[in-house]
Each structure stands twice: as structure tokens, then as C-alpha cells.
Design a protein around this motif. Sequence first.
Motif, PDB file in Angstrom:
ATOM      1  N   SER A  43       0.754  -0.896   0.138  1.00  0.00           N
ATOM      2  CA  SER A  43      -0.159   0.350  -0.201  1.00  0.00           C
ATOM      3  C   SER A  43       0.554   1.605   0.296  1.00  0.00           C
ATOM      4  O   SER A  43       2.025   1.297   0.928  1.00  0.00           O
ATOM      5  CB  SER A  43      -0.685   0.217   1.458  1.00  0.00           C
ATOM      6  OG  SER A  43      -1.990   0.907   1.114  1.00  0.00           O
ATOM      7  N   LYS A  44       0.676   2.091  -1.291  1.00  0.00           N
ATOM      8  CA  LYS A  44       1.177   3.162  -1.150  1.00  0.00           C
ATOM      9  C   LYS A  44       0.290   4.318  -0.748  1.00  0.00           C
ATOM     10  O   LYS A  44      -0.840   4.639  -1.222  1.00  0.00           O
ATOM     11  CB  LYS A  44       2.060   4.103  -1.877  1.00  0.00           C
ATOM     12  CG  LYS A  44       3.080   2.634  -2.711  1.00  0.00           C
ATOM     13  CD  LYS A  44       3.647   2.310  -3.837  1.00  0.00           C
ATOM     14  CE  LYS A  44       3.267   1.727  -4.713  1.00  0.00           C
ATOM     15  NZ  LYS A  44       3.499   1.163  -5.252  1.00  0.00           N
ATOM     16  N   VAL A  45       0.735   5.555  -0.196  1.00  0.00           N
ATOM     17  CA  VAL A  45       0.076   6.856   0.149  1.00  0.00           C
ATOM     18  C   VAL A  45       0.549   7.623  -0.498  1.00  0.00           C
ATOM     19  O   VAL A  45       1.810   7.905   0.208  1.00  0.00           O
ATOM     20  CB  VAL A  45      -0.854   7.232   1.499  1.00  0.00           C
ATOM     21  CG1 VAL A  45      -1.395   8.406   1.093  1.00  0.00           C
ATOM     22  CG2 VAL A  45      -1.981   6.253   1.783  1.00  0.00           C
ATOM     23  N   GLY A  46       0.262   8.717  -1.552  1.00  0.00           N
ATOM     24  CA  GLY A  46       1.304   9.604  -1.850  1.00  0.00           C
ATOM     25  C   GLY A  46       0.635  11.483  -1.491  1.00  0.00           C
ATOM     26  O   GLY A  46      -0.966  11.283  -2.281  1.00  0.00           O
ATOM     27  N   TYR A  47       2.042  12.085  -1.864  1.00  0.00           N
ATOM     28  CA  TYR A  47       1.032  13.765  -2.573  1.00  0.00           C
ATOM     29  C   TYR A  47       1.611  14.585  -3.245  1.00  0.00           C
ATOM     30  O   TYR A  47       3.351  14.365  -2.677  1.00  0.00           O
ATOM     31  CB  TYR A  47       1.106  14.766  -0.729  1.00  0.00           C
ATOM     32  CG  TYR A  47       0.544  15.681  -0.486  1.00  0.00           C
ATOM     33  CD1 TYR A  47      -0.640  15.952  -0.819  1.00  0.00           C
ATOM     34  CD2 TYR A  47       1.761  16.640  -0.933  1.00  0.00           C
ATOM     35  CE1 TYR A  47      -1.487  17.195  -0.850  1.00  0.00           C
ATOM     36  CE2 TYR A  47       0.393  18.155  -0.895  1.00  0.00           C
ATOM     37  CZ  TYR A  47      -0.372  18.341  -0.399  1.00  0.00           C
ATOM     38  OH  TYR A  47      -0.734  19.855  -0.270  1.00  0.00           O
ATOM     39  N   LYS A  48       1.310  14.836  -3.922  1.00  0.00           N
ATOM     40  CA  LYS A  48       1.800  15.465  -4.434  1.00  0.00           C
ATOM     41  C   LYS A  48       2.350  17.254  -4.172  1.00  0.00           C
ATOM     42  O   LYS A  48       1.391  18.107  -4.307  1.00  0.00           O
ATOM     43  CB  LYS A  48       0.966  15.558  -6.649  1.00  0.00           C
ATOM     44  CG  LYS A  48       2.305  16.387  -7.020  1.00  0.00           C
ATOM     45  CD  LYS A  48       1.152  16.430  -8.906  1.00  0.00           C
ATOM     46  CE  LYS A  48       1.848  16.611 -10.191  1.00  0.00           C
ATOM     47  NZ  LYS A  48       1.270  16.823 -10.966  1.00  0.00           N
ATOM     48  N   ILE A  49       3.988  17.462  -4.478  1.00  0.00           N
ATOM     49  CA  ILE A  49       4.007  18.399  -3.952  1.00  0.00           C
ATOM     50  C   ILE A  49       4.081  19.717  -5.146  1.00  0.00           C
ATOM     51  O   ILE A  49       3.881  20.736  -4.964  1.00  0.00           O
ATOM     52  CB  ILE A  49       5.781  18.927  -3.343  1.00  0.00           C
ATOM     53  CG1 ILE A  49       5.605  17.638  -2.291  1.00  0.00           C
ATOM     54  CG2 ILE A  49       6.228  19.548  -2.969  1.00  0.00           C
ATOM     55  CD1 ILE A  49       7.065  17.352  -2.101  1.00  0.00           C
ATOM     56  N   ASN A  50       4.646  19.016  -6.503  1.00  0.00           N
ATOM     57  CA  ASN A  50       4.811  20.058  -7.577  1.00  0.00           C
ATOM     58  C   ASN A  50       4.770  19.329  -9.099  1.00  0.00           C
ATOM     59  O   ASN A  50       4.560  17.841  -8.317  1.00  0.00           O
ATOM     60  CB  ASN A  50       5.926  20.658  -7.544  1.00  0.00           C
ATOM     61  CG  ASN A  50       7.235  20.691  -7.312  1.00  0.00           C
ATOM     62  OD1 ASN A  50       7.355  19.438  -7.977  1.00  0.00           O
ATOM     63  ND2 ASN A  50       8.516  20.688  -6.645  1.00  0.00           N
TER      64      ASN A  50
END
Length: 77
Positions: free
Chosen positions: A43-50
Motif C-alpha cells: 500500500s502506498k499513499v502519495g502527496y504531490k508537491i509540484n
Amino acid sequence: MNGRANYAKDKWTWDNTMDFAYGIVKNKDEDGRKSTDRIYLDSKVGYKINDKWNYFLRSTFYLSLPQVTILKKMIKL
């Protein structure tokens, strides 16, 4: 058996992978024996910075089926 579940909204993503495998081999004049067994979850959770960078947190769980028997004995199911 394999499975995937993915989710994306705004700057967040969540990707999940599951793999379950169990196999038995039986040769002529022999009893059957286990050839493979595993439960794999990722399981992977990601947040886009730019546009070029993301933060992510990943968790992986791997279990072989004989370990399930040991766990059952430990918690007395």
C-alpha cells in the motif's frame, strides 16, 4: 489471485496491490506437496508537491501460510 485498487483525488493518491498464491505439486507415485504459498499486500499513499516531486509512505506486508498456523497457535484461535 491478484488484485489492485487505486484512488486519486486532487494532490493525493493511494495505490494498493494484493497477491495471493498457493500451489500443490503431485508427481506420479508421490503424495502431493506444497509448491508455493504467500500473501503479499503493498500500500502506498502519495502527496504531490509540484510537477516533479511527490512525498509518499509505503507499507508492505508479506506472510507465508505456515506462519498463519504459528500465529493461530500463538493467539489460540
